[in-house]
Design a protein around this motif. Structure first.
Motif, PDB file in Angstrom:
ATOM      1  N   LYS A   9     -11.271   1.118   2.927  1.00  0.00           N
ATOM      2  CA  LYS A   9     -11.019   2.367   3.643  1.00  0.00           C
ATOM      3  C   LYS A   9     -10.130   3.251   2.788  1.00  0.00           C
ATOM      4  CE  LYS A   9     -11.350   0.689   8.309  1.00  0.00           C
ATOM      5  NZ  LYS A   9     -10.638   0.458   9.550  1.00  0.00           N
ATOM      6  N   LEU A  10     -10.290   4.550   2.959  1.00  0.00           N
ATOM      7  CA  LEU A  10      -9.475   5.473   2.177  1.00  0.00           C
ATOM      8  C   LEU A  10      -8.001   5.319   2.539  1.00  0.00           C
ATOM      9  CD1 LEU A  10      -9.794   7.574   0.016  1.00  0.00           C
ATOM     10  CD2 LEU A  10      -9.924   9.318   1.789  1.00  0.00           C
ATOM     11  N   GLY A  11      -7.720   5.079   3.803  1.00  0.00           N
ATOM     12  CA  GLY A  11      -6.335   4.843   4.236  1.00  0.00           C
ATOM     13  C   GLY A  11      -5.458   6.060   4.063  1.00  0.00           C
ATOM     14  N   PRO A  12      -4.156   5.831   3.782  1.00  0.00           N
ATOM     15  CA  PRO A  12      -3.202   6.946   3.737  1.00  0.00           C
ATOM     16  C   PRO A  12      -3.487   7.983   2.653  1.00  0.00           C
ATOM     17  CG  PRO A  12      -2.061   4.835   3.845  1.00  0.00           C
ATOM     18  CD  PRO A  12      -3.508   4.530   3.607  1.00  0.00           C
ATOM     19  N   THR A  48       9.074  -0.068  -1.215  1.00  0.00           N
ATOM     20  CA  THR A  48       9.308   0.303  -2.614  1.00  0.00           C
ATOM     21  C   THR A  48       9.191   1.830  -2.731  1.00  0.00           C
ATOM     22  OG1 THR A  48       8.188  -1.744  -3.209  1.00  0.00           O
ATOM     23  CG2 THR A  48       8.631  -0.198  -4.999  1.00  0.00           C
ATOM     24  N   VAL A  49      10.173   2.429  -3.433  1.00  0.00           N
ATOM     25  CA  VAL A  49      10.162   3.894  -3.589  1.00  0.00           C
ATOM     26  C   VAL A  49      10.164   4.231  -5.085  1.00  0.00           C
ATOM     27  CG1 VAL A  49      11.331   6.056  -3.054  1.00  0.00           C
ATOM     28  CG2 VAL A  49      11.466   4.146  -1.446  1.00  0.00           C
ATOM     29  N   PHE A  50       9.255   5.101  -5.471  1.00  0.00           N
ATOM     30  CA  PHE A  50       9.189   5.558  -6.857  1.00  0.00           C
ATOM     31  C   PHE A  50       9.474   7.057  -6.885  1.00  0.00           C
ATOM     32  CE2 PHE A  50       5.975   2.273  -6.250  1.00  0.00           C
ATOM     33  CZ  PHE A  50       6.206   1.388  -7.298  1.00  0.00           C
ATOM     34  N   MET A  66       0.854  -1.182   0.000  1.00  0.00           N
ATOM     35  CA  MET A  66       0.000   0.000   0.000  1.00  0.00           C
ATOM     36  C   MET A  66       0.894   1.236   0.000  1.00  0.00           C
ATOM     37  SD  MET A  66      -2.885   0.926   2.836  1.00  0.00           S
ATOM     38  CE  MET A  66      -1.791   0.949   4.255  1.00  0.00           C
ATOM     39  N   ILE A  67       0.492   2.252  -0.765  1.00  0.00           N
ATOM     40  CA  ILE A  67       1.285   3.475  -0.769  1.00  0.00           C
ATOM     41  C   ILE A  67       1.039   4.228   0.532  1.00  0.00           C
ATOM     42  CG2 ILE A  67       1.587   5.719  -1.880  1.00  0.00           C
ATOM     43  CD1 ILE A  67       1.095   4.269  -4.536  1.00  0.00           C
ATOM     44  N   GLU A  68       2.106   4.413   1.265  1.00  0.00           N
ATOM     45  CA  GLU A  68       1.979   5.071   2.573  1.00  0.00           C
ATOM     46  C   GLU A  68       2.215   6.569   2.467  1.00  0.00           C
ATOM     47  OE1 GLU A  68       2.735   2.185   6.251  1.00  0.00           O
ATOM     48  OE2 GLU A  68       4.526   3.092   5.412  1.00  0.00           O
ATOM     49  N   ALA A  69       3.185   6.947   1.642  1.00  0.00           N
ATOM     50  CA  ALA A  69       3.546   8.367   1.599  1.00  0.00           C
ATOM     51  C   ALA A  69       3.683   8.847   0.170  1.00  0.00           C
ATOM     52  CB  ALA A  69       4.859   8.589   2.347  1.00  0.00           C
ATOM     53  N   LEU A  70       3.225  10.062  -0.044  1.00  0.00           N
ATOM     54  CA  LEU A  70       3.358  10.696  -1.358  1.00  0.00           C
ATOM     55  C   LEU A  70       3.838  12.117  -1.108  1.00  0.00           C
ATOM     56  CD1 LEU A  70       0.949  10.564  -4.333  1.00  0.00           C
ATOM     57  CD2 LEU A  70       1.726  12.756  -3.476  1.00  0.00           C
ATOM     58  N   GLU A  71       5.031  12.401  -1.636  1.00  0.00           N
ATOM     59  CA  GLU A  71       5.638  13.706  -1.328  1.00  0.00           C
ATOM     60  C   GLU A  71       5.927  14.448  -2.636  1.00  0.00           C
ATOM     61  OE1 GLU A  71       9.969  15.084   0.480  1.00  0.00           O
ATOM     62  OE2 GLU A  71       9.470  12.976   0.266  1.00  0.00           O
ATOM     63  N   PRO A  72       5.350  15.642  -2.817  1.00  0.00           N
ATOM     64  CA  PRO A  72       5.655  16.406  -4.040  1.00  0.00           C
ATOM     65  C   PRO A  72       7.100  16.883  -4.009  1.00  0.00           C
ATOM     66  CG  PRO A  72       3.713  17.264  -2.895  1.00  0.00           C
ATOM     67  CD  PRO A  72       4.401  16.336  -1.955  1.00  0.00           C
ATOM     68  N   ILE A  73       7.828  16.684  -5.124  1.00  0.00           N
ATOM     69  CA  ILE A  73       9.227  17.134  -5.164  1.00  0.00           C
ATOM     70  C   ILE A  73       9.500  17.960  -6.420  1.00  0.00           C
ATOM     71  CG2 ILE A  73      10.239  15.318  -3.710  1.00  0.00           C
ATOM     72  CD1 ILE A  73      10.893  13.767  -6.252  1.00  0.00           C
ATOM     73  N   GLY A  74       8.412  18.301  -7.161  1.00  0.00           N
ATOM     74  CA  GLY A  74       8.598  19.074  -8.381  1.00  0.00           C
ATOM     75  C   GLY A  74       7.898  20.416  -8.293  1.00  0.00           C
ATOM     76  N   THR A  75       7.476  20.920  -9.450  1.00  0.00           N
ATOM     77  CA  THR A  75       6.738  22.180  -9.496  1.00  0.00           C
ATOM     78  C   THR A  75       5.384  21.926 -10.145  1.00  0.00           C
ATOM     79  OG1 THR A  75       7.585  22.687 -11.695  1.00  0.00           O
ATOM     80  CG2 THR A  75       8.898  23.459  -9.821  1.00  0.00           C
ATOM     81  N   ARG A 112       7.641  11.748  -4.931  1.00  0.00           N
ATOM     82  CA  ARG A 112       8.302  10.575  -4.359  1.00  0.00           C
ATOM     83  C   ARG A 112       7.220   9.772  -3.641  1.00  0.00           C
ATOM     84  NH1 ARG A 112      12.483  12.568  -1.702  1.00  0.00           N
ATOM     85  NH2 ARG A 112      13.935  12.145  -3.398  1.00  0.00           N
ATOM     86  N   VAL A 113       7.070   8.528  -4.052  1.00  0.00           N
ATOM     87  CA  VAL A 113       5.987   7.684  -3.575  1.00  0.00           C
ATOM     88  C   VAL A 113       6.605   6.479  -2.882  1.00  0.00           C
ATOM     89  CG1 VAL A 113       4.038   6.276  -4.319  1.00  0.00           C
ATOM     90  CG2 VAL A 113       4.508   8.418  -5.493  1.00  0.00           C
ATOM     91  N   THR A 114       6.179   6.208  -1.660  1.00  0.00           N
ATOM     92  CA  THR A 114       6.762   5.111  -0.882  1.00  0.00           C
ATOM     93  C   THR A 114       5.670   4.145  -0.433  1.00  0.00           C
ATOM     94  OG1 THR A 114       8.318   6.730  -0.022  1.00  0.00           O
ATOM     95  CG2 THR A 114       8.289   4.602   1.077  1.00  0.00           C
ATOM     96  N   THR A 115       5.910   2.860  -0.598  1.00  0.00           N
ATOM     97  CA  THR A 115       4.931   1.866  -0.150  1.00  0.00           C
ATOM     98  C   THR A 115       5.336   1.296   1.211  1.00  0.00           C
ATOM     99  OG1 THR A 115       5.916  -0.173  -0.981  1.00  0.00           O
ATOM    100  CG2 THR A 115       4.724   1.188  -2.577  1.00  0.00           C
TER     101      THR A 115
END
Lengths: 104, 347
Positions: free
Chosen positions: B259-262, B113-115, B90-99, B106-109
């Protein structure tokens, strides 16, 4: 035609019911908190209700599929039904149910 | 984590249900490769999990198709585009790193796994499937120490007095797996019919007959214990009689709920657990993040698989602009375009 529904806070509401609608759809359409996650496919048990004692025998008995889904509900009683499996008809005018506890 | 461990991609699709799968197709036609993440161990989302055998009648071109049949066909349809699936996470975190003009995320499960991706398409349906928690008063106090909704490491249950509640495959599978290592296993179900695999039920009944485990009919109504340590479950049988089962571990298996979750923490605008999206490109309040299928909302929204397919096609057009900002997008039909047919492997 009407159905009487008691919500989880104990408040009773009289909802207008339409023939051919499923009880789950009527309850959901009036905005009461019934999750009905699978949309009526008898696949989730999130439309669990308790049917008033004097109405239990007026409904068709639950099929095996409904009984299996009720295994995924909480506090199942002899008058437990899934609202998605009750098709509304004039004979059910005045049907009285209570929303069962929802699993988190 | 070093950069070598980060997967760099153009799009991460959250959810491998029908809409997520079809998005792979629409993106693939535009030369955009996708990574899909799903919390379930298999693709197909609700269709495969909730109603694999149920007939669906409103998919264009299929007068009737089962949930699993539709998923199987979608998987076949997107095969030329070679999507990468990351299941059971499940994707736990989504962090904007652009404009805003050149978004990056940056997406972390939860599996680590990190994308780093230019765009994200949320196709998460009703949210992520998570175990149902029974509304037993005070159960939260025991969670994580005495009450578990999933078994991650079997060894953690060695020597315990375990009460397993449920009548499906999860309940039966864990009964059979944990019985050899637990001090004692009791399986409780509300009726003497089990919907698990018949072979599992036979094995369980044989263990009960030989005295190696217990099976009780009833439902748990309350818990007794001290602090986080469970001592007994208070139960009720079908006649309304109350009884107790001594146990220090409770494993309730009531199936899954959504559930909507993170996703709730990703900074997107939300409207009653749905993600508002525009109807031109199905982009959310965050440029570069799209929402398609049952999880989005907009005036006139119909929660149909059909709608999700349409939304996937329009979202893909805008994703293309982010991924290939200097490339002109020419609209083509698969019936006539040799270029598209080559991508599909048919020309």
């Amino acid at each position: 035609m009407h159905v009487r529904v008691t919500d989880r806070e104990g408040e009773q509401r009289e909802l207008e019911a339409l023939e051919g609608w499923r009880l789950m759809e009527i309850i959901r359409d009036w905005g009461l908190p019934i999750k009905a996650e699978c949309g009526g496919a008898c696949a989730c048990a999130t439309c669990h209700v308790y049917v008033a004692a004097d109405w239990v025998d007026k409904l068709h008995p639950p099929r095996e599929e409904e009984l299996e889904r009720l295994d995924e509900a909480f506090d199942v009683r002899p008058n437990s039904r899934l609202a998605c499996q009750i098709l509304f008809s004039p004979e059910l005018d005045g049907l009285t149910v209570v929303l069962a506890p929802e699993l988190d | 984590m070093t950069n070598d461990n980060i997967i760099t991609t153009d799009v991460v699709i959250v959810g491998a249900g029908p809409c997520g799968l079809f998005a792979v197709f629409e993106l693939g036609l535009l030369d955009i490769k996708a990574h899909l993440v799903d919390i379930l161990p298999k693709v197909g989302g609700q269709c495969a999990e909730l109603y694999p055998e149920k007939p669906i009648y409103d998919i264009p071109g299929f007068p009737i198709v089962t949930g699993q049949g539709l998923v199987d066909n979608l998987v076949e349809q997107i095969r030329p585009f070679g999507p990468t699936f990351h299941l059971n996470q499940m994707i736990e975190a989504l962090e904007p790193i652009g404009t805003a003009d050149a978004p990056r995320f940056r997406v972390t499960t939860d599996a680590g796994t990190v994308f780093e991706t230019k765009t994200v398409i949320v196709a998460a349906g009703g949210g992520s499937f998570q175990p149902k928690k029974p509304p037993i008063p005070g159960i939260e106090a025991y969670e994580g120490n005495s009450v578990f909704y999933a078994v991650r490491k079997m060894e953690a249950f060695r020597g315990r007095d375990i009460l397993i509640v449920g009548g499906g495959d999860s309940a039966l599978d864990w009964t059979l797996n944990l019985q050899p290592i637990a001090r004692r296993v009791t399986l409780m179900h509300r009726r003497d019919d089990f919907r698990a695999a018949p072979h599992s039920v036979e094995q369980m009944r044989a263990l009960v007959a030989s005295g190696q485990m217990d099976m009780k009919l009833g439902q748990v109504t309350g818990l007794k214990g001290e602090g986080t340590a469970l001592q007994a479950a208070i139960c009720r049988d079908s006649d309304g009689q109350t009884f107790e089962i001594a146990c220090n571990t409770l494993l309730p298996f009531f199936g899954l709920t959504m559930k909507l979750g993170p996703i709730a923490d990703w900074g997107l605008n939300l409207n009653e657990n749905l993600i508002p999206a525009d109807t031109e490109k199905f982009e959310t309040s965050t440029p570069g993040i799209f929402a398609i299928g049952d999880i989005n909302t907009y005036p006139g929204k119909l929660k149909l698989i059909l709608s999700g397919f349409h939304e996937a096609a329009l979202a893909a057009q805008k994703v293309h602009r982010y991924v290939y900002p200097d490339k002109r997008l020419t609209f083509q039909y698969t019936t006539s375009s040799t270029s598209l047919q080559k991508k599909l492997g048919v020309a």
